[in-house]
Write a protein that holds these residues in place. Structure first.
Motif: not given
Length: 308
Positions: A171, A195, A198-199, A259
């Motif tokens: 996350f 990242m 994400s989602k 993710d």
């Protein structure tokens, strides 16, 4: 002039869309070499030649763990100095693993490993702490705080891999909150970044050479069903050009990740499967500037798959 400009733009858009479709088709239709290295660990690899992926040559290695893991677990390991990913894996009797997050490359070697010669330790800095430059907690013990010593380390550790005995999460972290690390309720934490996904959505990438140029890359991802993926993309070779982070985002999504977190790349990128030749190194690490299995860089931490 405006009509001509619009026509050129339209051709550009059509070309980009067509290339993207060709890339995704090449990726999903590739006949991946697959091997079960453990009842709960699958190894997949494929070498894209003749510019067939992102108009480049690419060599990709993937480790897959199922959602329900009864016989294996994740583990973070580290060295206060620097050691090869294959050495860290061997010492832990690992099944397999990948390199971890960012670290200070040069300085005093408190463990005195004269056999480690891949990276010259020529800096006068005397480091009397763990060389990890990002937050590292193992089995509830704090190993390293976020030591930002370079611009990309300050900027990019905005994500975390966190896990306990059962749950695994990847996350974004809110770095605007003071001591945000203390809010993560997990016994094992390693931060890195950027990242990638994400989602299920690709994150926007900074417009700079770190993200935009092609390099060897390492990433960890989670699918919606809970399965875990370790991914290494080789680079810095005519046989394997490496990827920028926008390209890396796409392959993580094509692999089904909702993710995904970018780990340390470049010369650090390494995948190890113990009991394989070349000390278990199955990727093509680039620090010796050759497309072989012998160019490992010494690292400060690694993420491993162990027997429970």
């Amino acid at each position: 002039m405006k009509k001509c400009t619009f026509t050129l733009f339209l051709v550009f858009v059509i070309t980009v869309v067509a290339n993207a479709q060709n890339d995704s088709l090449a990726f999903v239709s590739a006949k991946w070499q697959t091997e079960v290295v453990h009842p709960e660990v699958k190894w997949m690899s494929y070498h894209f030649n003749d510019g067939e992926l992102f108009q480049s040559n690419q060599n990709i290695s993937v480790l897959e763990l199922p959602a329900k893991r009864k016989k294996v677990k994740l583990s973070i390991v580290y060295s206060d100095s620097l050691e090869l990913s294959s050495q860290l894996a061997s010492k832990s009797h690992a099944i397999a693993g990948i390199n971890g997050s960012y670290f200070e490359m040069r300085g005093k070697d408190p463990d005195n490993h004269p056999e480690l010669t891949a990276v010259p330790h020529t800096s006068p800095a005397n480091i009397n702490r763990n060389r990890s430059q990002t937050y590292l907690k193992i089995d509830g013990k704090l190993i390293a705080e976020n030591y930002a010593k370079s611009s990309h380390v300050k900027r990019y550790p905005r994500g975390a891999l966190a896990f306990g005995k059962k749950d695994i999460s990847i996350f974004k972290v809110d770095t605007t909150i003071s001591n945000w690390e203390n809010s993560i309720r997990a016994k094992n934490i390693i931060t890195s970044g950027p990242m990638l996904v994400s989602k299920g959505m690709e994150n926007s990438m900074p417009d700079d050479s770190f993200c935009g140029k092609r390099h060897p890359r390492t990433a960890v991802g989670l699918r919606a069903n809970g399965s875990v993926l370790f991914v290494v993309v080789d680079g810095r070779s005519s046989d394997a050009n490496g990827m920028n982070l926008n390209e890396m985002q796409k392959i993580m999504r094509w692999l089904g990740c909702v993710d995904a977190l970018n780990l340390d790349g470049g010369g650090s990128s390494t995948m190890v499967i113990c009991e394989q030749p070349f000390h278990g190194v199955v990727s093509y690490p680039s620090d010796n500037k050759k497309f072989d299995h012998e160019g490992e860089r010494e690292v400060a931490n690694a993420i491993l798959i162990l027997e429970k």
